[in-house]
Design a protein around this motif. Structure first.
Motif, PDB file in Angstrom:
ATOM      1  N   UNK A 184       1.084  -1.204  -0.048  1.00  0.00           N
ATOM      2  CA  UNK A 184       0.260  -0.389  -0.463  1.00  0.00           C
ATOM      3  C   UNK A 184       1.042   1.148   0.132  1.00  0.00           C
ATOM      4  N   UNK A 185       1.957   1.167   0.639  1.00  0.00           N
ATOM      5  CA  UNK A 185       2.839   2.362   0.726  1.00  0.00           C
ATOM      6  C   UNK A 185       3.640   2.677  -0.036  1.00  0.00           C
ATOM      7  N   UNK A 186       3.755   1.679  -0.590  1.00  0.00           N
ATOM      8  CA  UNK A 186       5.020   1.826  -1.931  1.00  0.00           C
ATOM      9  C   UNK A 186       4.144   2.026  -3.573  1.00  0.00           C
ATOM     10  N   UNK A 187       2.842   1.442  -3.368  1.00  0.00           N
ATOM     11  CA  UNK A 187       1.701   2.320  -4.231  1.00  0.00           C
ATOM     12  C   UNK A 187       0.592   3.414  -3.675  1.00  0.00           C
ATOM     13  N   UNK A 188       1.174   4.090  -2.973  1.00  0.00           N
ATOM     14  CA  UNK A 188      -0.210   4.285  -2.517  1.00  0.00           C
ATOM     15  C   UNK A 188      -0.756   5.821  -3.310  1.00  0.00           C
ATOM     16  N   UNK A 189       0.228   6.306  -4.040  1.00  0.00           N
ATOM     17  CA  UNK A 189      -0.622   7.530  -5.021  1.00  0.00           C
ATOM     18  C   UNK A 189      -1.543   7.200  -6.266  1.00  0.00           C
ATOM     19  N   UNK A 190      -1.341   5.645  -6.449  1.00  0.00           N
ATOM     20  CA  UNK A 190      -2.842   5.690  -7.534  1.00  0.00           C
ATOM     21  C   UNK A 190      -3.602   4.249  -6.990  1.00  0.00           C
ATOM     22  N   UNK A 191      -3.337   3.992  -5.886  1.00  0.00           N
ATOM     23  CA  UNK A 191      -4.288   3.667  -4.413  1.00  0.00           C
ATOM     24  C   UNK A 191      -5.323   4.328  -4.197  1.00  0.00           C
ATOM     25  N   UNK A 192      -4.556   5.775  -3.027  1.00  0.00           N
ATOM     26  CA  UNK A 192      -5.264   7.160  -3.000  1.00  0.00           C
ATOM     27  C   UNK A 192      -6.260   7.442  -4.015  1.00  0.00           C
ATOM     28  N   UNK A 193      -5.589   8.077  -5.119  1.00  0.00           N
ATOM     29  CA  UNK A 193      -6.208   8.397  -6.007  1.00  0.00           C
ATOM     30  C   UNK A 193      -7.902   7.134  -6.704  1.00  0.00           C
ATOM     31  N   UNK A 194      -7.814   6.432  -6.438  1.00  0.00           N
ATOM     32  CA  UNK A 194      -8.660   5.301  -6.239  1.00  0.00           C
ATOM     33  C   UNK A 194     -10.331   5.716  -5.426  1.00  0.00           C
ATOM     34  N   UNK A 195      -9.124   5.667  -3.950  1.00  0.00           N
ATOM     35  CA  UNK A 195     -10.113   5.938  -3.058  1.00  0.00           C
ATOM     36  C   UNK A 195     -10.639   7.162  -3.016  1.00  0.00           C
ATOM     37  N   UNK A 196      -9.985   8.024  -3.314  1.00  0.00           N
ATOM     38  CA  UNK A 196     -10.634   9.683  -3.604  1.00  0.00           C
ATOM     39  C   UNK A 196     -11.561   9.826  -4.052  1.00  0.00           C
ATOM     40  N   UNK A 197     -11.346   9.459  -5.139  1.00  0.00           N
ATOM     41  CA  UNK A 197     -12.481   9.794  -6.974  1.00  0.00           C
ATOM     42  C   UNK A 197     -14.004   8.192  -6.378  1.00  0.00           C
ATOM     43  N   UNK A 198     -13.726   7.195  -5.971  1.00  0.00           N
ATOM     44  CA  UNK A 198     -14.948   7.023  -5.011  1.00  0.00           C
ATOM     45  C   UNK A 198     -15.297   6.915  -4.849  1.00  0.00           C
ATOM     46  N   UNK A 210     -15.619  10.115  -3.552  1.00  0.00           N
ATOM     47  CA  UNK A 210     -16.345  11.621  -4.424  1.00  0.00           C
ATOM     48  C   UNK A 210     -17.773  11.368  -5.840  1.00  0.00           C
ATOM     49  N   UNK A 211     -17.065  11.767  -6.294  1.00  0.00           N
ATOM     50  CA  UNK A 211     -17.127  10.504  -7.448  1.00  0.00           C
ATOM     51  C   UNK A 211     -18.441   9.422  -7.455  1.00  0.00           C
ATOM     52  N   UNK A 212     -18.152   8.333  -6.385  1.00  0.00           N
ATOM     53  CA  UNK A 212     -19.720   7.139  -6.844  1.00  0.00           C
ATOM     54  C   UNK A 212     -21.089   7.214  -5.489  1.00  0.00           C
ATOM     55  N   UNK A 213     -19.888   8.528  -4.535  1.00  0.00           N
ATOM     56  CA  UNK A 213     -21.167   8.795  -3.578  1.00  0.00           C
ATOM     57  C   UNK A 213     -21.546   9.957  -2.434  1.00  0.00           C
ATOM     58  N   UNK A 214     -20.300  10.320  -2.287  1.00  0.00           N
ATOM     59  CA  UNK A 214     -20.536  12.190  -1.906  1.00  0.00           C
ATOM     60  C   UNK A 214     -21.121  13.647  -3.239  1.00  0.00           C
ATOM     61  N   UNK A 215     -20.914  13.361  -4.558  1.00  0.00           N
ATOM     62  CA  UNK A 215     -21.571  14.055  -5.667  1.00  0.00           C
ATOM     63  C   UNK A 215     -22.617  13.041  -5.935  1.00  0.00           C
ATOM     64  N   UNK A 216     -23.511  12.150  -5.858  1.00  0.00           N
ATOM     65  CA  UNK A 216     -24.907  12.081  -5.867  1.00  0.00           C
ATOM     66  C   UNK A 216     -25.917  11.951  -4.788  1.00  0.00           C
ATOM     67  N   UNK A 217     -25.669  12.089  -3.859  1.00  0.00           N
ATOM     68  CA  UNK A 217     -26.435  11.640  -2.250  1.00  0.00           C
ATOM     69  C   UNK A 217     -25.979  13.098  -1.929  1.00  0.00           C
TER      70      UNK A 217
END
Length: 433
Positions: A406-420, A422-429
């Motif tokens: 997780x730490x070695x791939x923090x950037x790509x993991x974090x991008x998925x977490x934030x996008x998911x 915001x875009x799929x939950x916070x934005x529609x609700x």
């Protein structure tokens, strides 16, 4: 009876101390590595002009499976808040606790989901039920709740029956609440009562009866989680009648608004939707209902962060993809054991689970396409997703090997977490977009 007969306009007497803002989102962080990425989604909501505060949650069961302590979740949340300069409220939820499990959560947590599922359906003492019915004559006869077209016709037998089903559970919630007050002090935490683990959805008048009992117990609840029609399986979309959910959701909002005025419950009392995450097909209904009633809502849980970690690792390729495949291989091999604790909230079709040897040959795109919750992608596989959802125990057993990835791939993991989130939950609700 009409609204006036209920003593319309009773002052709220339970709103002292810590308050949960209007919009809040429950986020899980099983391995305490994504708090910053989750908070980034709430910051993004602020950029769109809507305040959505995070409530980090992790159940006792998840702590036991992974071998962690609630204090670790608190450390991760505090560090993210400090690093990103978050100045709004945030909370740590002792998720689904009871008197047997609460102690380890008392110091680090300031939000407590009082789980009384074991008491629902157990009859309270007959004298307690009789006293409740006698104390609430306004619940007998013609009960009119504003914004609900037809009045509800009840009698003493009906109210007695509802009290028999729920009063013992509410009394149990009262015991847990008073224990927390003794340990933490009044007003130093947000209480939620969970009533979603029952056989059928509560009608608005049943919810009103439950809220009257909660007020009698003097629990200043700020969120309540009722039962809704349909299945709320872990990490996949809602299964059920969206129109019926919409009706129930709006009627519950009306019942809560009425109970606040009638029984002096906290003004910020709001619905908590125990979504199990990713209930995309009902998010529009939630947004529109909240807007219609100018109400708050707590969406719990939003965003399956652990699966976004796996998606990020698979996307990264190399060792990350190898770990994702290993988690699936072991989850497949230990499927029965992993599924057992979640049997009531998953629906996995074994015939649709790919063999581990097939997955072994997958590219990053094939793995992420099967796992990512994109219903427009024909490769998306809900059974594959649900098995991995309950497979976090496999990653926990990997220990540092998983955490280091997780730490070695923090950037790509974090991008998925934030996008998911915001875009799929916070934005529609919360934004209605």
């Amino acid at each position: 009876m009409n609204a006036k007969a209920f003593g319309d306009g009773v002052e709220t007497t339970m709103s002292k101390g810590m308050k949960l803002p209007k919009f809040s989102v429950g986020v899980g962080d099983r391995f305490a590595h994504q708090a910053k990425a989750q908070l980034a989604a709430c910051i993004k909501a602020g950029e769109f002009g809507v305040e959505v505060v995070p409530v980090w949650n992790k159940s006792n069961r998840e702590h036991m499976i992974i071998g962690t302590e609630p204090s670790q979740t608190r450390i991760a949340a505090d560090a993210a808040v400090k690093e990103l300069g978050w100045t709004k409220p945030y909370f740590l939820d002792a998720d689904h606790i009871n008197l047997k499990t609460v102690d380890r959560f008392i110091a680090p947590c300031d939000f407590f989901t009082l789980d009384v599922a074991e008491e629902i359906g157990k009859a309270a003492k007959p004298e307690d039920v009789a006293a409740f019915v006698q104390q609430h004559p306004e619940l007998i006869g013609e009960v009119t709740i504003p914004h609900i077209a037809e009045p509800f016709k009840t009698d003493a037998a009906f109210v007695t029956g509802v009290a028999n089903k729920f009063l013992a559970a509410v009394q149990d919630a009262g015991r847990i609440y008073r224990y927390l007050v003794e340990k933490k002090g009044e007003g130093n935490f947000v209480p939620e009562v969970s009533m979603d683990e029952t056989d059928s959805p509560q009608t608005p008048v049943e919810l009103l009866i439950i809220l009257a009992a909660i007020a009698d117990e003097k629990i200043p609840i700020q969120t309540i989680a009722p039962k809704f029609t349909g299945r709320f399986n872990k990490g996949v979309d809602y299964v059920g009648d969206v129109a019926q959910f919409t009706k129930e959701f709006e009627e519950d909002l009306a019942a809560i608004a009425f109970a606040i005025k009638t029984y002096g419950l906290p003004e910020n009392l709001k619905l908590s939707v125990h979504s199990g995450s990713d209930k995309f097909s009902i998010y529009k209904a939630i947004h529109e209902g909240v807007k219609k009633f100018n109400a708050g809502v707590h969406l719990k849980t939003a965003g399956t962060t652990w699966l976004e970690e796996l998606i990020g690792l698979a996307e990264a390729g190399g060792t990350g993809l190898d770990i994702a495949k290993e988690v699936y291989r072991e989850a497949y091999a230990h499927s029965d054991e992993l599924r057992a604790p979640y049997a009531t909230v998953i629906d996995i079709d074994d015939a649709k689970l790919p063999k581990p040897e097939v997955v072994e040959g997958w590219t990053s795109v094939q793995f992420t396409s099967a796992l990512r919750h994109d219903q427009g992608n024909p490769a998306y596989n809900p059974s594959f997703r649900q098995l991995l959802h309950v497979g976090f125990k496999i990653a926990a057993k990997m220990g540092d090997r998983y955490l280091n990835a997780l730490e070695a791939n923090e950037e790509v993991v974090a991008k998925n977490v934030t996008t998911n989130l915001f875009d799929r939950h916070i934005r529609p609700v919360f934004l209605g977009q």
